[in-house]
Design an enzyme around this catalytic site. Structure first.
Site, short mmCIF file in Angstrom:
data_model
loop_
_atom_site.label_atom_id
_atom_site.label_comp_id
_atom_site.label_asym_id
_atom_site.label_seq_id
_atom_site.Cartn_x
_atom_site.Cartn_y
_atom_site.Cartn_z
N HIS A 123 0.80 -1.23 0.00
CA HIS A 123 0.00 0.00 0.00
C HIS A 123 0.83 1.28 0.00
O HIS A 123 0.33 2.34 0.33
CB HIS A 123 -0.96 -0.01 1.21
CG HIS A 123 -2.05 -1.04 1.08
ND1 HIS A 123 -2.84 -1.43 2.13
CD2 HIS A 123 -2.47 -1.76 0.01
CE1 HIS A 123 -3.70 -2.35 1.71
NE2 HIS A 123 -3.50 -2.57 0.43
N THR A 174 -4.09 -8.03 11.11
CA THR A 174 -4.85 -7.53 9.97
C THR A 174 -6.28 -8.03 10.06
O THR A 174 -6.53 -9.18 10.42
CB THR A 174 -4.18 -7.93 8.63
OG1 THR A 174 -5.02 -7.50 7.56
CG2 THR A 174 -3.92 -9.42 8.51
N SER A 175 -7.21 -7.12 9.73
CA SER A 175 -8.64 -7.45 9.86
C SER A 175 -9.10 -8.34 8.72
O SER A 175 -10.20 -8.91 8.79
CB SER A 175 -9.46 -6.16 9.88
OG SER A 175 -9.26 -5.47 8.66
N ASN A 192 -3.69 -12.15 16.38
CA ASN A 192 -4.64 -11.04 16.43
C ASN A 192 -5.48 -11.21 17.70
O ASN A 192 -5.93 -12.32 17.98
CB ASN A 192 -5.55 -11.10 15.19
CG ASN A 192 -6.28 -9.80 14.93
OD1 ASN A 192 -6.81 -9.19 15.85
ND2 ASN A 192 -6.32 -9.38 13.68
#
Ligand code: NAD
Length: 250
Positions: free
Chosen positions: A123, A191-192, A216
């Site tokens: 990104h 990370t979702s 997570n």
């Protein structure tokens, strides 16, 4: 947490010990303990009334460049102060023993700051570039209108990140998928799993029959499909976890 108190079943320990080729797939949670807020954390102060999806788009920049630039200036200030945490450091150290490719959705540069060298930034990176041709602009000038511009060309600057609705760098994305399909072990860290196409990288590893361990505190769409899941904060879990990786080749 140390390697000794990591609650890992024997089958997982064996899998970690035999891993030689690791992909560390990281999201915003990786940097939470460095003080960089995730997108899913409540936006703070001035920014509480905006959602990132409203600010991180080309449409938002076209409609209100000052609002978008100010938000990114705030985020750049936060990340400039941030230091790699124990999780970033553990991954960098792991690369001295086994092959590690970091595939990150993060734009904060903290993996590189910790010493990781093979990093795929899906990104982009938080720094100013000139609009149009993406030439880096070290020190934008701030005009009377509150807008940041390139001092040479006078063009508006934007952050060198991938906004919602923009394509990811093609070569980087292709290599990320290739590495995920070829590794022994993929760690899905903080990370979702909601932002695509990046979120498909761990799925590609699973589809290729690779082992995937999720780190997570919260469950994600990946949780029901992974080989193993460690519920907790990555800066606490990764040092102990990484200590177990590749040990059978020592
Ligand atoms: P996300 O905000 O959607 O999800 C963060 C995830 O991290 C959540 O599932 C949360 O439960 C988990 N988490 C929170 N604290 C954690 C911790 N200490 N240890 C482990 N996990 C923790 O983030 P995302 O999945 O990366 O996707 C959103 C987008 O956000 C990405 O495109 C990324 O570019 C951008 N982003 C990057 C940064 C950064 O560079 N640090 C910060 C904010 C957002």
């Amino acid at each position: 947490m140390t390697s000794a108190d990591l609650p890992l079943p024997a089958a997982l320990l064996d899998l970690l010990a035999r891993a030689r080729r690791v992909v560390a797939f990281s999201g915003a949670g990786m940097s939470a303990e460095s003080g960089v807020p995730t997108f899913r954390d409540a936006q703070t102060g001035l920014w509480a009334r905006y959602s990132p999806e409203e600010l991180a788009t080309p449409e938002a920049f076209a409609a209100d460049p000052k609002l978008v630039q100010d938000w990114y200036a705030w985020r750049m200030e936060l990340t400039a102060r941030a230091r790699p945490n124990a999780g970033h450091v553990a991954l960098a150290e792991l690369a001295t023993r086994v092959e590690v490719v970091v595939v990150t959705q993060n734009v904060d540069g903290l993996h590189a700051a910790a010493g990781s060298t093979d990093i795929i930034e899906l990104h982009g990176r938080l720094r100013w570039v000139r609009t149009g041709d993406r030439t880096p602009v070290e020190a934008p000038m701030l005009g009377d209108d509150g807008l940041r511009r390139c001092p040479e060309s006078g063009r508006l600057v934007r952050p060198d990140v991938v906004w919602f609705g923009e394509p990811l760098p093609q070569g980087a994305l292709e290599r990320a998928f290739r590495e995920a399909r070829a590794c022994d072990l993929l760690l899905a860290i903080g990370t979702s799993g909601l932002v695509h196409p990046a979120a498909s990288v761990p799925v590609a590893a699973l589809e290729a029959g690779r082992s995937v361990i999720e780190i997570n505190p919260d469950r994600t769409p990946l949780s029901d499909h992974v080989t193993g899941r460690l519920a907790g904060q990555s800066a606490q879990i990764l040092p102990g976890l990484c200590a177990q990786i590749g040990t059978s080749c020592l």
